[in-house]
Design a protein around this motif. Structure first.
Motif, short mmCIF file in Angstrom:
data_model
loop_
_atom_site.label_atom_id
_atom_site.label_comp_id
_atom_site.label_asym_id
_atom_site.label_seq_id
_atom_site.Cartn_x
_atom_site.Cartn_y
_atom_site.Cartn_z
N THR A 22 1.58 2.78 2.08
CA THR A 22 2.47 2.25 1.06
C THR A 22 2.28 0.76 0.79
O THR A 22 2.77 0.26 -0.22
CB THR A 22 3.94 2.50 1.42
OG1 THR A 22 4.22 1.91 2.69
CG2 THR A 22 4.24 4.00 1.44
N GLN A 23 1.59 0.05 1.66
CA GLN A 23 1.37 -1.38 1.44
C GLN A 23 -0.04 -1.67 0.94
O GLN A 23 -0.44 -2.84 0.86
CB GLN A 23 1.65 -2.16 2.72
CG GLN A 23 3.09 -2.04 3.18
CD GLN A 23 4.10 -2.46 2.13
OE1 GLN A 23 4.00 -3.54 1.57
NE2 GLN A 23 5.06 -1.60 1.84
N THR A 24 -0.79 -0.64 0.62
CA THR A 24 -2.16 -0.84 0.15
C THR A 24 -2.20 -1.05 -1.35
O THR A 24 -1.30 -0.62 -2.09
CB THR A 24 -3.06 0.36 0.52
OG1 THR A 24 -2.58 1.52 -0.17
CG2 THR A 24 -3.07 0.61 2.02
N GLU A 25 -3.26 -1.67 -1.82
CA GLU A 25 -3.42 -1.93 -3.25
C GLU A 25 -3.49 -0.63 -4.04
O GLU A 25 -2.93 -0.52 -5.13
CB GLU A 25 -4.67 -2.76 -3.48
CG GLU A 25 -4.84 -3.17 -4.92
CD GLU A 25 -6.04 -4.09 -5.12
OE1 GLU A 25 -6.59 -4.05 -6.23
OE2 GLU A 25 -6.41 -4.82 -4.20
N VAL A 26 -4.18 0.36 -3.50
CA VAL A 26 -4.33 1.63 -4.23
C VAL A 26 -2.98 2.34 -4.40
O VAL A 26 -2.73 2.97 -5.42
CB VAL A 26 -5.38 2.55 -3.57
CG1 VAL A 26 -4.89 3.10 -2.24
CG2 VAL A 26 -5.78 3.67 -4.49
N LEU A 28 0.10 0.66 -4.37
CA LEU A 28 0.95 -0.20 -5.19
C LEU A 28 0.53 -0.23 -6.65
O LEU A 28 1.38 -0.26 -7.54
CB LEU A 28 0.94 -1.61 -4.61
CG LEU A 28 1.56 -1.74 -3.21
CD1 LEU A 28 1.31 -3.13 -2.65
CD2 LEU A 28 3.04 -1.41 -3.23
N ASN A 29 -0.77 -0.18 -6.90
CA ASN A 29 -1.26 -0.29 -8.28
C ASN A 29 -1.80 1.01 -8.86
O ASN A 29 -2.00 1.09 -10.06
CB ASN A 29 -2.35 -1.37 -8.35
CG ASN A 29 -1.83 -2.72 -7.95
OD1 ASN A 29 -0.71 -3.08 -8.29
ND2 ASN A 29 -2.62 -3.47 -7.22
N LYS A 36 5.50 6.95 -6.28
CA LYS A 36 5.81 6.03 -5.18
C LYS A 36 7.20 6.32 -4.62
O LYS A 36 7.38 6.37 -3.39
CB LYS A 36 5.71 4.58 -5.65
CG LYS A 36 4.28 4.14 -5.86
CD LYS A 36 4.19 2.64 -6.09
CE LYS A 36 4.38 2.30 -7.53
NZ LYS A 36 4.07 0.90 -7.84
#
Length: 64
Positions: A22-26, A28-29, A36
């Motif tokens: 959940t804290q990765t760029e993939v 989040l974006n 999410k």
């Protein structure tokens, strides 16, 4: 513990796998807000065994 693999379907297990990302760029974006929210809610409910977010836990507590 306590998961009935045949009745839960792929989405549940994909959501559980995404829970660690959940804290990765993939995450989040690359995920929609709806995805999410679902992933976060499913993981929260399974980790706390609570009935929040209109979701019930599917597993059972593994140990004390």
């Amino acid at each position: 513990m306590g998961y009935n693999v045949n009745s839960l379907g792929d989405q549940f297990f994909k959501d559980m796998a995404w829970g660690g990302l959940t804290q990765t760029e993939v995450f989040l974006n690359g995920k929609s807000q709806v995805d999410k929210n679902r992933i976060i809610e499913v993981n929260w409910v399974e980790n706390t065994l609570s009935n929040q977010y209109s979701v019930s836990p599917k597993g059972t507590k593994a140990c004390d």
